[in-house]
Design an enzyme around this catalytic site. Structure first.
Site, PDB file in Angstrom:
ATOM      1  N   ASP A  52      69.752  19.805 -18.829  1.00 50.04           N
ATOM      2  CA  ASP A  52      69.011  19.098 -19.306  1.00 50.04           C
ATOM      3  C   ASP A  52      68.118  18.731 -19.496  1.00 50.04           C
ATOM      4  O   ASP A  52      66.639  18.110 -20.675  1.00 50.04           O
ATOM      5  CB  ASP A  52      69.683  17.464 -19.628  1.00 50.04           C
ATOM      6  CG  ASP A  52      71.058  17.576 -20.107  1.00 50.04           C
ATOM      7  OD1 ASP A  52      71.711  18.292 -20.067  1.00 50.04           O
ATOM      8  OD2 ASP A  52      71.358  15.988 -18.724  1.00 50.04           O
ATOM      9  N   ASP A 366      25.295  62.328  12.695  1.00 48.04           N
ATOM     10  CA  ASP A 366      25.958  61.928  11.141  1.00 48.04           C
ATOM     11  C   ASP A 366      25.242  62.835  10.613  1.00 48.04           C
ATOM     12  O   ASP A 366      25.300  64.233  10.553  1.00 48.04           O
ATOM     13  CB  ASP A 366      25.249  60.292  10.915  1.00 48.04           C
ATOM     14  CG  ASP A 366      26.416  59.518  10.575  1.00 48.04           C
ATOM     15  OD1 ASP A 366      26.403  59.689   8.578  1.00 48.04           O
ATOM     16  OD2 ASP A 366      26.729  58.628  10.634  1.00 48.04           O
ATOM     17  N   ASP A 367      25.677  62.535   9.081  1.00 47.97           N
ATOM     18  CA  ASP A 367      25.093  63.056   7.353  1.00 47.97           C
ATOM     19  C   ASP A 367      24.684  64.209   8.520  1.00 47.97           C
ATOM     20  O   ASP A 367      22.861  63.936   8.993  1.00 47.97           O
ATOM     21  CB  ASP A 367      25.535  61.920   6.720  1.00 47.97           C
ATOM     22  CG  ASP A 367      25.605  62.671   4.945  1.00 47.97           C
ATOM     23  OD1 ASP A 367      25.754  63.636   4.889  1.00 47.97           O
ATOM     24  OD2 ASP A 367      25.360  62.110   4.252  1.00 47.97           O
ATOM     25  N   TRP A 477      35.254  59.095   9.953  1.00 48.26           N
ATOM     26  CA  TRP A 477      36.042  59.996   8.488  1.00 48.26           C
ATOM     27  C   TRP A 477      34.975  58.607   7.685  1.00 48.26           C
ATOM     28  O   TRP A 477      35.606  57.711   7.690  1.00 48.26           O
ATOM     29  CB  TRP A 477      36.636  60.180   8.871  1.00 48.26           C
ATOM     30  CG  TRP A 477      37.618  60.522   7.518  1.00 48.26           C
ATOM     31  CD1 TRP A 477      37.110  59.787   6.050  1.00 48.26           C
ATOM     32  CD2 TRP A 477      38.877  61.497   7.959  1.00 48.26           C
ATOM     33  NE1 TRP A 477      38.307  60.768   5.129  1.00 48.26           N
ATOM     34  CE2 TRP A 477      39.055  61.935   5.908  1.00 48.26           C
ATOM     35  CE3 TRP A 477      39.202  62.602   8.734  1.00 48.26           C
ATOM     36  CZ2 TRP A 477      39.705  62.668   5.283  1.00 48.26           C
ATOM     37  CZ3 TRP A 477      39.795  63.385   8.114  1.00 48.26           C
ATOM     38  CH2 TRP A 477      40.470  63.813   6.368  1.00 48.26           C
ATOM     39  N   ASP A 478      33.989  59.508   6.418  1.00 52.02           N
ATOM     40  CA  ASP A 478      33.280  58.884   5.704  1.00 52.02           C
ATOM     41  C   ASP A 478      33.982  58.772   4.473  1.00 52.02           C
ATOM     42  O   ASP A 478      34.693  59.819   4.091  1.00 52.02           O
ATOM     43  CB  ASP A 478      31.697  58.744   5.791  1.00 52.02           C
ATOM     44  CG  ASP A 478      31.019  57.899   5.478  1.00 52.02           C
ATOM     45  OD1 ASP A 478      31.334  56.835   4.654  1.00 52.02           O
ATOM     46  OD2 ASP A 478      29.508  57.731   5.766  1.00 52.02           O
ATOM     47  N   MET A 479      33.480  57.865   3.650  1.00 52.48           N
ATOM     48  CA  MET A 479      33.570  57.840   2.277  1.00 52.48           C
ATOM     49  C   MET A 479      32.924  57.199   1.502  1.00 52.48           C
ATOM     50  O   MET A 479      32.928  55.868   1.346  1.00 52.48           O
ATOM     51  CB  MET A 479      35.014  57.388   1.803  1.00 52.48           C
ATOM     52  CG  MET A 479      35.940  57.996   0.879  1.00 52.48           C
ATOM     53  SD  MET A 479      36.280  56.343  -0.186  1.00 52.48           S
ATOM     54  CE  MET A 479      37.470  57.742  -1.771  1.00 52.48           C
ATOM     55  N   CYS A 526      35.253  54.989   8.347  1.00 49.67           N
ATOM     56  CA  CYS A 526      33.752  54.292   7.253  1.00 49.67           C
ATOM     57  C   CYS A 526      34.308  54.794   6.267  1.00 49.67           C
ATOM     58  O   CYS A 526      34.807  55.666   4.956  1.00 49.67           O
ATOM     59  CB  CYS A 526      32.842  55.001   7.937  1.00 49.67           C
ATOM     60  SG  CYS A 526      31.355  54.585   7.136  1.00 49.67           S
ATOM     61  N   ASP A 548      28.029  48.295   6.759  1.00 44.39           N
ATOM     62  CA  ASP A 548      26.159  49.170   6.789  1.00 44.39           C
ATOM     63  C   ASP A 548      25.424  48.106   7.349  1.00 44.39           C
ATOM     64  O   ASP A 548      24.209  48.629   7.105  1.00 44.39           O
ATOM     65  CB  ASP A 548      25.849  50.292   5.812  1.00 44.39           C
ATOM     66  CG  ASP A 548      26.719  50.950   4.959  1.00 44.39           C
ATOM     67  OD1 ASP A 548      27.210  52.387   6.215  1.00 44.39           O
ATOM     68  OD2 ASP A 548      26.602  52.212   4.483  1.00 44.39           O
TER      69      ASP A 548
HETATM   70  C1  DGJ Z   1      27.858  55.679   5.447  1.00 44.59           C
HETATM   71  C2  DGJ Z   1      27.492  55.287   6.542  1.00 44.59           C
HETATM   72  O1  DGJ Z   1      28.154  53.554   6.466  1.00 44.59           O
HETATM   73  C3  DGJ Z   1      26.204  55.226   7.731  1.00 44.59           C
HETATM   74  O2  DGJ Z   1      27.106  55.096   8.677  1.00 44.59           O
HETATM   75  C4  DGJ Z   1      26.277  56.743   7.239  1.00 44.59           C
HETATM   76  O3  DGJ Z   1      27.226  57.258   7.981  1.00 44.59           O
HETATM   77  C5  DGJ Z   1      26.183  57.194   5.947  1.00 44.59           C
HETATM   78  N1  DGJ Z   1      26.861  56.996   4.532  1.00 44.59           N
HETATM   79  C6  DGJ Z   1      25.833  58.680   5.799  1.00 44.59           C
HETATM   80  O4  DGJ Z   1      25.655  59.143   4.428  1.00 44.59           O
END
Ligand code: DGJ
Length: 727
Positions: A52, A366-367, A477-479, A526, A548
């Site tokens: 109800d 690194d980069d 392996w970054d992005m 990463c 970072d």
């Molecule tokens: C972002 C990463 O978090 C850093 O540690 C470094 O690898 C830079 N990119 C390089 O461009």
């Protein structure tokens, strides 16, 4: 078997929890209960039956109008049929209708874990007590079948769930929303703890009380994001580290996600977790299926620490690939904060030489090593060594590094393309963008349209080519940007709603092939630090660069937040320079180490520019970390104190409780502060512990109930490390 079906009821029991569902009138699947273990089987009484009420909706066949889907706790709800809350499944049928009316069809109980096509899923990894349940529901008016999968990990108190939508009809159906899981709680008087933040400020603990209406969090960035992690906790308002009920829920997915929590008018909470449905639409053709990512969860009756412990164990045992379970991973140095783009082969070899002498085991380049990369505005996509820096290529560099007794690791960002690159000159159409619209740029780069087969193949070949060209033990392996302009040229107009998801599927496919071919390659994921810190990524790599932000004081909060859902051994954690490059803050060598030890420890500074004394300290730090490696990486972990920005303490404990490694950091001291008593509630009350540095003895119950005294010390960011053993 931990799964039983009796009297229309499914009962799943793990060591300490029960999960229950029941097939009720008209074949609907009611969710009965999830929480600490209970004995009763039939929980029909939780289905509300007050008659109800005005303004209700009930199935037409229910002449008494007692079954109101809006009030029933359901296992998996369909859209448009009288449940006015947010629902788990929304379809678009050929006639344009969106409804889904899901009734029980069949079920099956099997041994072992379920694995998914194209998506990561929790692995059995040889453990006993793993079984699976598949419940199939059917939409009343179509040939759409919804398979609910449960894999039960009895010993770790974890249940993994996913949903597969199968179209056995003749015309295509579009899945506009398909949650990986739904959890309905009759009592929504709970707190939500989510891990939210920003770049360099990831996974801060945010705790709020559930309120009427709608709440939740999401990512629309194409990645799991820095802003909102696909993990959360629901707990009682009084739950703390040591007591109270806590549910911890993970979505194993690295793309757009969404967690929705809605409190109903009667205070019930509905929780939905899955791919973010904004803009999502996935075509399921006749006799095809759509698989939602897997989610998994645990429940603890002993507060947040036990919840974290379950999840840590589970991720290490059932998400990591078996070769990383209990593995000893190298202590590394990364040249990013040491050199940024200013390096060449000799500089790296000289870093490796010093590193080898100090006890560091791996050097990461690194980069900046490829194409003609001088800064962040060129060369992504051209994965060939930059002649100016590495005249002989990767092989001689790796060999020279190895000759110093140090392994070699390399950085890549394969999902990206720079406008200033040969790849762009040859394939400008590989950029993810919407035709006839201005593009969006991030960090001077574009995202590759991975959903396109030839692009995916290019990325895979590029990475395999790098790996085949030198002795590479590790890959970062970054992005470094989010997805925008989501549109794939490989998809028809009506399928563009699949783009984000297909991107993630392509990424997983690439990672699958690489990890199958190189199972012992250590990948550290990463994304501008921790922008893709999720269990989808941990399925392919046991560690992720946490943030970072390498500032020790800020890392305490980031690592604490992360530790709620993720094991310590998954968090990349490095000692960097002081003043810190992100904050300018000065912190002592000791304290920087004390914080960085709580993760996969490494260095991120120019060790050739340190004083002899500092280098001696590094030697000791490396020896310390190696000595306590198992305790830190595979022991039990407890957060002991978290006075945001002022004081924090945590400890590691061996499985038999006979060893405790405690770290406390005084983040800011005040004048006339007192000594501090720090309780160690996890200590075994029946043991007698000895402080291995001072020889002082404590009974476990004393550590537990009274604690140890940390002296008042002048100065900021002072740390204490204490090691206790018991007979
Ligand atoms: C972002 C990463 O978090 C850093 O540690 C470094 O690898 C830079 N990119 C390089 O461009």
């Amino acid at each position: 078997m931990s799964i039983i079906f009796k009297d229309s009821t499914f009962k799943i029991d793990t060591k300490n929890t029960t999960y229950s569902m029941k097939i009720i009138d008209f074949g609907y699947l009611m969710h009965g209960y999830y929480g600490g273990k209970i004995s009763d089987l039939d929980l029909q009484y939780v289905c509300p039956k007050t008659p109800d009420r005005s303004y209700i909706a009930a199935p037409e066949a229910d002449k008494k109008m007692l079954l109101r889907l809006n009030d029933v706790p359901q296992e998996y709800s369909g859209y448009g049929i009288g449940d006015f809350r947010t629902t788990a499944l929304r379809l678009k049928h050929a006639d344009g209708s969106r409804a889904a009316d899901l009734r029980y069809f069949s079920h099956e109980i099997t041994d072992g874990a379920v694995s998914l096509d194209g998506l990561p899923s929790a692995r059995q990894n040889g453990e006993d007590g793993v079984s699976s349940l598949k419940i199939t529901l059917k939409d009343t008016a179509s040939e759409v079948f919804v398979h609910l999968y449960y894999t039960v990990f009895e010993n770790t108190d974890v249940i993994a769930r996913t949903t597969i939508v199968e179209n056995k009809g003749e015309t295509p159906v579009f899945v506009e929303k398909a949650a990986s899981l739904q959890l309905d709680f009759l009592n929504g008087d709970m707190d939500l703890i989510q891990l939210s933040g920003a770049w360099a400020r990831e996974r801060q603990i945010v705790r709020t009380h559930l309120h009427d209406g709608f709440q939740g969090f999401a990512s629309r960035r194409g990645t799991s994001s820095h802003q909102h992690n696909p993990f959360f906790v629901l707990c009682d308002k009084n739950t703390d580290e040591w007591s109270g009920s806590a549910y911890g829920v993970h979505l194993m997915y690295s793309g757009n996600h969404r967690t929705e929590i809605e409190l109903s008018q009667y205070g019930a909470a509905r929780v939905l977790v899955g791919i973010n449905d904004e803009g999502f639409s996935y075509e399921v053709k006749s006799n095809e299926k759509f698989t939602a990512p897997q989610a998994f969860f645990t429940h603890s009756e002993n507060g947040l620490s036990k919840m974290s412990e379950n999840l840590h164990k589970f991720i290490r045992r059932h998400i990591f690939a078996p070769q990383w379970y209990g593995s000893r991973r190298p202590l590394l140095i990364n040249n990013w904060e040491a050199t940024y783009f200013d390096f060449d082969e000799d500089k790296l070899v000289s870093l490796a030489e010093t590193a080898g002498k100090l006890g560091i085991e791996l050097l990461v380049m690194d980069d900046g090593w490829f194409g003609h990369r001088e800064g962040d505005d060129s060369s992504l996509g051209d994965w060939v060594p930059y002649k100016k820096r590495l005249a002989g290529g990767l092989e001689p560099l790796a060999r020279r590094v190895n000759e110093k007794g140090v392994k070699f690791g390399i950085w890549v960002e394969p999902e990206m393309i720079s406008e200033d690159s040969d790849l762009y000159l040859n394939h400008p159409d590989w950029v993810m963008c919407i035709p006839n619209r201005p593009r969006t740029v991030g960090r001077n780069q574009f995202v590759l349209d991975l959903a396109k087969e030839e692009v995916k193949q290019y990325v895979l070949d590029a990475v395999l080519n790098i790996l085949g060209s030198a002795d590479i033990a590790y890959m970062k392996w970054d992005m470094n940007r989010y997805l925008t302009d989501a549109y794939s040229k490989s998809l028809q107009a009506e399928n563009q709603g699949e783009t984000y998801h297909r991107y993630v599927l392509a990424l997983y496919d690439i990672l699958n092939t690489i990890t199958e071919k190189y199972p012992h390659l250590l990948i550290e994921h990463c994304s501008g630090g921790g922008g893709r810190f999720d269990t989808g990524m941990l399925y392919y790599s046991p560690q992720i660069w946490t943030s970072d932000d390498t500032d020790a004081a800020e890392r305490v909060n980031i690592q604490f937040g992360t530790s709620l859902g993720y094991p310590i051994t998954s968090m990349g954690s490095h000692l960097s320079a002081s003043p810190n490059h992100q904050t300018g803050r000065l912190t002592s060598f000791d304290t920087r180490a004390a914080v960085a030890y709580s993760g996969t420890f490494g260095y991120e500074l120019d060790i050739n520019r340190l004083t002899d004394d500092e280098r001696e300290q590094i030697k000791k730090q490396c020896a310390f970390y190696k000595e306590h490696y198992d305790l830190i990486n595979y022991g039990r972990y407890y957060r002991l104190a978290d006075e945001h920005g002022k004081f924090a303490a945590w400890c590691f404990m061996s499985p038999d409780s006979k060893e405790i490694l405690l770290t406390a950091v005084n983040l800011s001291s005040g004048a006339n502060d007192a000594d501090r008593l720090l309780r160690i509630p996890c200590a075994d009350k029946n043991l007698r512990y000895t402080d291995t540095q001072t020889g002082e003895n404590y009974f476990g119950d004393t550590l537990c109930r009274l604690g140890i005294a940390l002296p008042f010390t002048m100065g900021e960011r002072i740390s204490f490390i204490k090691h206790f053993t018991a007979e």
